[in-house]
Design a protein around this motif. Structure first.
Motif, short mmCIF file in Angstrom:
data_model
loop_
_atom_site.label_atom_id
_atom_site.label_comp_id
_atom_site.label_asym_id
_atom_site.label_seq_id
_atom_site.Cartn_x
_atom_site.Cartn_y
_atom_site.Cartn_z
N ARG A 238 0.84 -0.92 -0.28
CA ARG A 238 0.02 -0.08 -0.12
C ARG A 238 1.01 1.20 0.21
O ARG A 238 0.88 2.19 1.00
N ILE A 239 1.74 1.26 -1.15
CA ILE A 239 2.68 2.29 -1.34
C ILE A 239 2.04 3.34 -2.20
O ILE A 239 1.69 2.69 -3.54
N HIS A 240 2.02 4.74 -1.95
CA HIS A 240 1.69 5.72 -3.19
C HIS A 240 2.65 6.74 -2.98
O HIS A 240 2.78 7.43 -2.08
N CYS A 241 3.21 7.05 -4.21
CA CYS A 241 4.07 7.95 -4.33
C CYS A 241 3.63 8.98 -5.60
O CYS A 241 3.31 8.08 -6.83
N GLU A 242 3.62 10.37 -5.47
CA GLU A 242 3.17 10.94 -6.48
C GLU A 242 3.94 12.47 -6.68
O GLU A 242 4.17 12.88 -5.62
N GLY A 243 4.21 12.88 -7.88
CA GLY A 243 4.70 14.03 -8.00
C GLY A 243 5.85 13.86 -9.17
O GLY A 243 5.63 13.37 -10.19
N TYR A 244 7.07 14.54 -8.87
CA TYR A 244 8.13 14.56 -9.86
C TYR A 244 9.20 13.80 -9.40
O TYR A 244 9.77 13.99 -8.46
N PHE A 245 9.63 12.46 -10.36
CA PHE A 245 10.40 11.72 -9.90
C PHE A 245 11.73 12.11 -10.73
O PHE A 245 11.52 11.96 -12.00
N ILE A 246 12.80 12.38 -10.23
CA ILE A 246 14.13 12.77 -10.96
C ILE A 246 15.11 11.78 -10.77
O ILE A 246 15.58 11.41 -9.57
N GLY A 247 15.56 11.13 -12.11
CA GLY A 247 16.72 10.36 -12.05
C GLY A 247 18.01 10.88 -12.17
O GLY A 247 17.85 11.91 -12.99
N LYS A 248 18.81 10.36 -11.83
CA LYS A 248 20.31 10.80 -11.82
C LYS A 248 21.29 10.07 -12.84
O LYS A 248 21.02 8.81 -12.67
N THR B 193 1.02 2.56 -5.94
CA THR B 193 0.35 3.60 -7.08
C THR B 193 1.67 4.46 -7.33
O THR B 193 2.32 5.06 -6.25
N PHE B 194 1.85 4.97 -8.68
CA PHE B 194 2.71 5.90 -8.97
C PHE B 194 2.12 6.98 -9.84
O PHE B 194 1.43 6.53 -10.84
N ARG B 195 2.09 8.15 -9.52
CA ARG B 195 1.42 9.33 -10.23
C ARG B 195 2.36 10.66 -10.70
O ARG B 195 3.59 10.85 -9.72
N GLY B 196 2.21 10.90 -11.77
CA GLY B 196 3.05 12.27 -11.91
C GLY B 196 4.08 12.10 -13.10
O GLY B 196 3.73 11.33 -14.13
N LYS B 197 5.32 12.60 -13.14
CA LYS B 197 6.19 12.48 -14.26
C LYS B 197 7.42 11.88 -13.71
O LYS B 197 8.12 12.44 -12.63
N VAL B 198 8.23 11.00 -14.79
CA VAL B 198 9.52 10.62 -14.27
C VAL B 198 10.50 11.09 -15.54
O VAL B 198 10.04 10.92 -16.50
N TYR B 199 11.66 11.35 -14.94
CA TYR B 199 12.80 11.96 -15.94
C TYR B 199 13.96 11.04 -15.31
O TYR B 199 14.38 11.02 -14.35
N THR B 200 14.59 10.50 -16.45
CA THR B 200 15.98 10.15 -16.35
C THR B 200 16.86 10.21 -17.64
O THR B 200 16.25 10.37 -18.82
#
Length: 403
Positions: free
Chosen positions: A275-285, A304-311
């Motif tokens: 029951r993990i929920h992460c939401e927002g801007y995920f920034i990869g390095k 649950t994962f919501r938002g934008k992911v960048y790498t």
């Protein structure tokens, strides 16, 4: 207190800090209670003990199963248990203010009363300048243990070698404008902005920085280190600008249930539990190898994962996805996972200009009766120059098929 500063930079010996913290506030030890008189089921709201306990209405106690791996089998420390507030007590019967979130066998669990100590700082902020370096790898800036209903946002740790604030067996943690800094390279691999062990009912907001993890749930092996439950955290979580693969800003260990983070995850998410929920801007390095959301030590499959992911990197070079569950790793979704659920990526936008695989999901041994459902409604992977780019790849290495 007004704004104050405690300066420990002149300290030379970790042995001078017996409680493993520069500032320590703790309640007394847990007190053993009579055993359960009979087994209790998930959803129960009362229990009969073997004899009348020294409990009153509003007291907090825990049910704790000391059996190694009784909650999740990837590590022996992941043991079943939860904190409960008494609604009323009559003889040997205790009525709860909540329903139980797990089932417990009377013969295998122990009960302990929480000291229920409260603590508060008012009228300003308290900045802590910690001594650091290898000598202080296990010394937190602030350690708060066995407390209830606390707001620790006035503490402002700045440079601990271990962790900014460590909460241990605390119930009811609140507050806004937290700012925790753990900005020292080193620390023996234990570098956190804020870390929780055996805590429950946490609602906080702020800015969190840790060289390894900005926010982490975990625990220990002693009585009272129950499952970390009911977290709602918002703000900015940031880890090292050169974090290694698998080392993310927000981390939940396998003994975590019902955890929510909303905000910026500069360094992404990694972890397990259920029951993990992460939401927002995920920034990869670039140093992280392209994996920005990494699942591991899954006790269940409700994520649950919501938002934008960048790498800027390509995890395909290591046979993984930008979102990765078991791509080339064991101890993720396997025989230690006790329930199915829904892996929900609806609306997630993956911006990975050279990546091959957006989401990679591998079952490495889960055979439970509950199905695992995958949802990608509105999920989008931006155009990529990677070789044969694709949004989703699923693999059954061992165990049940996905739905």
């Amino acid at each position: 207190i007004g704004d104050s500063t405690f300066d420990f930079t002149g300290a030379s010996s970790a042995g001078d800090f017996a409680d493993n913290a520069f500032i320590y506030v703790g309640g007394s030890a847990l007190v053993a209670l009579p055993d359960l008189n009979a087994n209790v089921a998930k959803g129960d709201s009362s229990a009969v003990l073997a004899s009348a306990p020294t409990l009153a209405a509003n007291d907090i106690f825990c049910i704790y199963d000391p059996t190694n791996g009784s909650y999740q089998g990837n590590r022996p420390e992941y043991r079943k248990g939860e904190w409960i507030e008494a609604l009323s007590v009559s003889g040997s019967t205790v009525n709860f203010k909540k329903t139980l979130e797990d089932a417990y066998v009377a013969a295998t669990v122990d009960l302990y009363k929480h000291p229920g100590k409260r603590f508060q700082i008012g009228g300003g902020k308290l900045t802590i300048k910690e001594a650091n370096g290898a000598t202080f790898n296990s010394i937190a800036g602030v350690k708060l243990a066995r407390l209830r209903d606390i707001d620790a946002s006035a503490f402002k740790p700045t440079q601990s070698a271990y962790g900014g604030i460590y909460f241990e067996m605390c119930v009811g943690i609140t507050g806004a404008k937290y700012k925790t800094e753990q900005s020292v390279v080193g620390g023996g691999g234990l570098q956190y902005g804020v870390v929780f062990g055996g805590c429950q009912d946490v609602t906080i907001e702020g800015e969190f920085f840790g060289w390894r993890h900005a926010i982490a749930t975990g625990g220990g092996s002693g009585a009272g280190f129950v499952v970390n439950r009911h977290f709602k955290i918002s703000g900015i979580a940031r880890n090292s600008p050169v974090a290694a693969a698998g080392i993310c800003a927000v981390n939940t260990h396998g003994n975590t249930d019902n955890f929510r983070f909303v905000g910026t995850l500069d360094g992404g998410y990694c972890g397990g539990g259920n029951r993990i929920h992460c939401e927002g801007y995920f920034i990869g390095k670039s140093s992280q190898g392209g994996v920005v959301i990494l699942l591991a030590e899954m006790s269940g499959c409700d994520y649950t994962f919501r938002g934008k992911v960048y790498t800027p990197a390509n995890p395909g070079t290591i046979s993984r996805g930008v979102v990765d569950m078991g791509g080339n790793a064991v101890g993720v979704l396997d025989a230690s996972t006790y329930s199915g659920g829904k892996l929900d990526f609806d609306g997630l936008v993956i911006d990975a200009p050279i990546a091959q695989t957006g989401i990679k999901l591998v079952n490495r041994g889960y055979v439970g009766s509950e199905a695992i459902h995958i949802s990608t409604r509105g999920t989008w992977m931006k155009p990529s120059s990677g070789t044969t780019p694709h949004l989703l790849a699923t693999v059954i290495s061992s165990g049940n098929a996905f739905n």
